[in-house]
Scaffold this active site. Structure first.
Site, short mmCIF file in Angstrom:
data_model
loop_
_atom_site.label_atom_id
_atom_site.label_comp_id
_atom_site.label_asym_id
_atom_site.label_seq_id
_atom_site.Cartn_x
_atom_site.Cartn_y
_atom_site.Cartn_z
N ARG A 97 29.90 -10.70 -6.62
CA ARG A 97 28.57 -10.51 -6.01
C ARG A 97 28.24 -9.03 -5.90
NH1 ARG A 97 28.30 -13.77 -0.53
NH2 ARG A 97 26.08 -13.94 -1.06
N GLY A 106 18.14 -10.65 -3.62
CA GLY A 106 17.83 -11.36 -4.84
C GLY A 106 17.56 -10.49 -6.05
N MET A 108 19.65 -8.23 -7.53
CA MET A 108 20.79 -8.02 -8.43
C MET A 108 21.58 -9.33 -8.54
SD MET A 108 21.93 -4.14 -7.52
CE MET A 108 22.15 -4.50 -5.78
N ARG A 341 24.57 -8.67 7.85
CA ARG A 341 23.87 -7.40 7.70
C ARG A 341 22.82 -7.32 8.80
NH1 ARG A 341 21.15 -9.36 2.04
NH2 ARG A 341 19.90 -11.06 2.88
N SER A 787 -4.39 25.87 8.86
CA SER A 787 -4.35 24.41 8.72
C SER A 787 -4.13 24.12 7.25
CB SER A 787 -5.65 23.77 9.20
OG SER A 787 -5.57 22.36 9.05
N CYS A 855 -4.21 19.10 7.89
CA CYS A 855 -5.35 18.20 8.01
C CYS A 855 -5.59 17.37 6.76
CB CYS A 855 -6.62 18.97 8.38
SG CYS A 855 -7.07 20.26 7.20
N TYR A 875 0.79 20.75 14.96
CA TYR A 875 0.08 19.47 15.04
C TYR A 875 -0.17 18.92 13.64
CZ TYR A 875 -4.23 21.95 13.69
OH TYR A 875 -5.16 22.68 13.02
#
Length: 903
Positions: A97, A106, A108, A341, A787, A855, A875
């Site tokens: 596996r 799903g 591999m 998991r 900015s 921005c 910011y």
């Protein structure tokens, strides 16, 4: 925890690893080792490392030492089990596996029952006392091996299986007897011989070695690469391979296989969640081939195993301190753990579970903040179906992944992708999905299946992608060949509109109207979270957002150009406006006024045009400063090229030509056409715009600065607290900024003198050109703030025209792996990011108190927010609806940074 590994060691026994070795052993191998260390019932086995996979993928062959190491571990496994791989009388069988560091459900390959052959299948039947079981296991091996290892079309095996069931007039696999399965094995071997050009291998070691290589190869299948791109998983990690002794859930009614969750992955609620299938192997559950029963029914089927499983689930959740996804098999009453998991979950479940675990004392608030992310929060802000709307219910399935999805019914992935690329919204409808459907699942608004449950392929993958999904709607008869779905005699053809509700499992005919999500209502102040609130999701979001706001360093502003957007942004938690685009104030009825400014031939005409614009601009700013009173408002002076305010050159030329042919040409149109020709540019985004425009059109920027200053003075004299910041766009050299700033300072001084009001206006610039970033130290001498305009900076660094390249070749770049994600979506750290970082350092070296923000659209992108925190911006600014996402990610970035510092 550091990984103590021998670089020459390619194989680890399950007893040697632990959960912290995911880079080396993959998630599956590391967790199998961890469960073994916890004393849980795990079938013995060993893991081939991701390092071996990397060597194989790089060189085309396995490391020279690998065969010897595998042989040594196989011999140890055979001694432990008391039998040899594929021996005739009592064969040891193993599974091979895949297991990468990050879960790729799903995507591999896996091969079960390795070791069976024409000879050993007889020994297995005798040893197990179950002839049907042995031949069922053998046909499964040939089918999986043929498809996965030898590249045979899987549909050929499916068609043969369906034909065998049809011949016996049965509908499910388990109704086929031993003799039927013997015939099927014979048929399957013929298919292998015909399609692969070789016989199915009878040597068990050859089977195992070929399967190991096939799992390595599956790392680079198209579906695996597509999934990695979708989930942003690096392509150079490789997969581990887990070789595990087989335990069998297909030995009869006292055997079975299932998947369990320690909490509901769809809602986060505690309880017994999962699926169980008697007399089956694990792939049957996730493939959705047969409909399962709820895990709770296991209690009446096999109470001993059920009670043991419940205790193990509690142990694992407490140990991992999180929702666990568990695969198990019961072999004749003996419970075996095959995998665990940390489970994928919906966005809503993520927030609920995080706060639940805090309340249980398993994690603290800082860890809870890391358990959610901005993408999940964005999902929660999507609209939901209107409960009051009139609807036509088609059916109901299992609510596998929430959301409200509306689209045209399509029945295969190819059509889903094709229609989606044409602008259609689609719902992908299948009996069940498989890994080959991934591209269609990505393209669709939602996924609907008639088979499978919460642990099916469709459900697991949809939850991971944040896609709406309804599974196991048994009343729906899906006919993919005729491209239709039948419900109670009603036929839904391909192209008909359907709506699916992933929160309730309901499927509706037609388009169901949507309403705002409760999370949006909460952010807008129309819904209050509290302990007694019926919407516990909102309460969970409130708690995590409150903590994020307490710990974040980055402030979050909004990109807003009018009072309505500003007020909405403020409700969403904005701490000011980081970008007011003044060009948006010159559209509509004011367009003609701009035309007059462009057409002005004399200073007097130009001043008249500017004088007419001044009161309108001032009124705009008064409204904006009032809505953001007490918070900073960064106003960007006019930025786009003037041709955007003028008629299309082709249309205007035609109009003038027709008028001239009729000899009734309009003088204004003639002058306008001359101006359009004069200002026409081959590449206007790199032409007369931004600061260049302010320098070429005398008085333009002065008018805007005056409007800002007078609006601020009026607001301040009305006992308000305006905090405007004036931003000069597209500066490439400090001299440009100095000239504009001198003019602005003069205008501000005049307004202060005229109004008797002291105005503390700051003047800064956008850093959106590479040269500005490279000379940031010089520019900071004249700028009080920077900015970063990362949209234009990305365009100019890459040499891309965003309006063109995203539609032309970005898809190819993403498919070829040149991009993991569009650089306009997430900041390019190595290129654009390097310029931002150097500009920050140079700017602050010149002016230590330099205020720094961003921005561009990256200001609301989760991954980019972490980068901006890292480089030290003050910011980020983004569109109003992305403000909560930016707030959350700014908190997560701060918490991660603090955690790293403490380590």
């Amino acid at each position: 925890m550091s990984e103590n590994k021998d670089p020459q060691k390619f194989v680890y026994d399950f007893t040697e690893g632990n959960k912290d070795l995911k880079d080396l052993l993959g998630g599956k191998g590391a967790n199998l080792a961890e469960m073994t260390n916890l004393g849980l019932p795990v079938p013995p086995g060993f893991t081939i490392t991701t390092e071996a996979c990397k060597v194989y993928l790089d060189s085309g062959e396995a490391p020279a030492e690998l065969r010897e190491e595998v042989s040594a571990h196989l011999e140890a496994l055979e001694r432990k089990m008391g039998k040899k791989l594929g021996q005739a009388d009592d064969p040891l069988l193993v599974s091979v596996r895949s297991g990468a560091k990050f879960s790729m459900p799903g995507m591999m390959d896996t091969v079960l029952n390795i070791g069976l052959s024409d000879e050993s299948v007889v020994g297995l039947a005798t040893q197990a006392g179950a002839e049907r079981f042995a031949w069922d296991s053998y046909r499964r091996l040939i089918q999986m091996f043929g498809k996965t290892v030898l590249g045979v079309d899987g549909e050929l095996f499916e068609e043969a299986l369906e034909a065998a069931k049809h011949a016996k007039k049965v509908t499910i696999d388990t109704d086929l007897g031993a003799d039927d399965l013997k015939k099927l094995v014979k048929h399957f071997k013929k298919i292998v011989k015909q399609e692969a050009g070789r016989d199915f291998p009878q040597d068990p070691r050859e089977q195992m070695d070929l399967a190991i290589n096939a799992v390595f190869d599956s790392w680079n299948t198209d579906r695996a690469k597509l999934y990695r791109r979708q989930e942003r998983i690096p392509g150079d990690l490789g997969t581990a391979v887990n070789v595990c002794s087989m335990v069998f859930g297909n030995l009869g009614p006292d055997s079975g296989t299932g998947v369990a969750f320690t909490r509901d992955p769809a809602s986060g609620h505690q309880g017994v969640y999962g699926d169980y299938l008697q007399n089956a192997q694990g792939e049957d559950v996730v493939a959705g081939i047969r409909n399962t029963v709820p895990l709770a029914e296991l209690e009446s089927i096999d109470k001993k195993s059920y009670d043991q499983l419940m205790k193990i689930m509690e142990t694992l959740e407490t140990h991992y301190k999180d929702l666990c996804d568990i695969e198990f098999t019961i072999e004749r009453g003996q419970l075996w753990m095959l995998q665990t998991r940390v489970g994928k979950r919906t966005a809503g479940a993520a927030f609920r579970i995080a706060t639940q675990l805090v309340d249980q004392g398993l994690i603290d608030e800082a860890e809870a903040l890391q358990r959610v992310n901005g993408a999940q929060l964005a999902q929660l802000m999507f609209p939901r179906f209107d409960d009051a709307a009139k609807t036509e219910l088609l059916g109901r399935g299992i609510a596998a992944s929430p959301g409200a999805a509306v689209g045209k019914a399509v029945f295969d992935s190819y059509t889903a992708v094709k229609w989606s690329r044409s602008g259609e919204k689609v719902i992908l409808i299948r009996r069940e999905t498989n890994p080959d459907d991934l591209d269609g699942m990505i393209a669709a608004e939602g996924i609907l299946t008639s088979r499978g449950g919460k642990t099916s392929h469709a459900a697991v993958v949809a939850r991971g992608m944040g896609k709406t999904c309804v599974c196991g709607a048994e009343d729906l008869e899906v006919d993919t060949k005729r491209r239709r779905m039948t419900v109670g005699g009603r036929v839904i053809e391909e192209g008909d509109t359907v709506s699916i509700d992933g929160s309730t499992g309901k499927v509706y005919l037609g388009e169901v109207p949507v309403v705002p999500s409760p999370v949006v209502e909460y952010f807008e102040g129309r819904m209050h979270a509290g302990a007694d609130d019926a919407n516990e999701l909102v309460a969970a979001v409130h708690r995590i957002m409150a903590y994020a706001d307490r710990v974040r360093r980055l402030r979050v502003r909004a990109n807003a150009d009018n009072a309505e957007d500003a007020l909405r942004a403020r409700r969403f938690g904005a701490q000011g406006i980081g970008l007011c685009r003044t060009e948006h104030m010159f559209l509509g009825e004011r367009r003609e006024m701009v035309e007059k400014l462009i057409l002005a031939d004399t200073d007097a005409e130009r001043e008249t045009a500017l004088a007419a614009l001044l009161p309108l601009q001032k009124a705009d700013f008064i409204e904006l400063f009032e809505s953001m009173d007490g918070l900073p408002v960064t106003v960007r002076l006019l930025d786009p090229p003037l041709h955007e305010f003028l008629p299309d050159i082709t249309e205007l030329s035609v109009r003038v030509a027709l008028a001239e042919s009729r000899k009734d040409a309009n003088e204004n149109d003639l002058r306008l056409l001359q101006a359009v020709h004069r200002l026409h540019e081959q590449n206007p985004m790199l032409g007369l715009r931004g600061v260049r425009l302010g320098l070429v059109i005398p008085g333009l920027f002065a008018m805007q600065v005056r409007a800002i200053a007078e609006a601020a003075a009026q607001r301040k004299n009305a006992k308000g607290d305006p905090r405007p910041e004036i931003m000069i766009p597209l500066v490439g050299t400090v001299q440009e900024l100095e000239i504009v700033r001198d003019e602005a300072d003069q205008v501000i001084a005049e307004v202060e003198a005229a109004t008797g009001t002291e105005l503390k206006l700051t003047i800064g610039t956008m850093i959106e050109l590479p040269r500005a970033a490279l000379t940031a130290g010089q520019i900071a001498e004249a700028a009080q703030f920077f900015s970063f305009g990362t949209n234009d900076l990305t365009q100019t660094v890459w040499g891309f025209s965003r309006d063109d390249v995203e539609a032309s070749f970005f898809t190819a770049y993403l498919e070829k792996g040149i991009f993991g994600v569009s650089p306009f979506e997430t900041i390019d750290r190595d290129g654009v990011g390097a310029l931002v970082r150097s500009a920050v350092e140079a700017g602050r070296a010149t002016r230590p108190d330099l205020k720094l923000g961003v921005c561009g659209e990256h200001g609301g992108d989760p991954e980019s927010v972490h980068f901006f925190h890292e480089v030290g911006l003050d910011y980020v600014s983004c569109s109003p609806f992305r403000i909560p996402v930016a707030r959350l990610e700014a908190g997560r970035a701060a918490a991660q940074s603090k955690g790293s510092d403490s380590r």
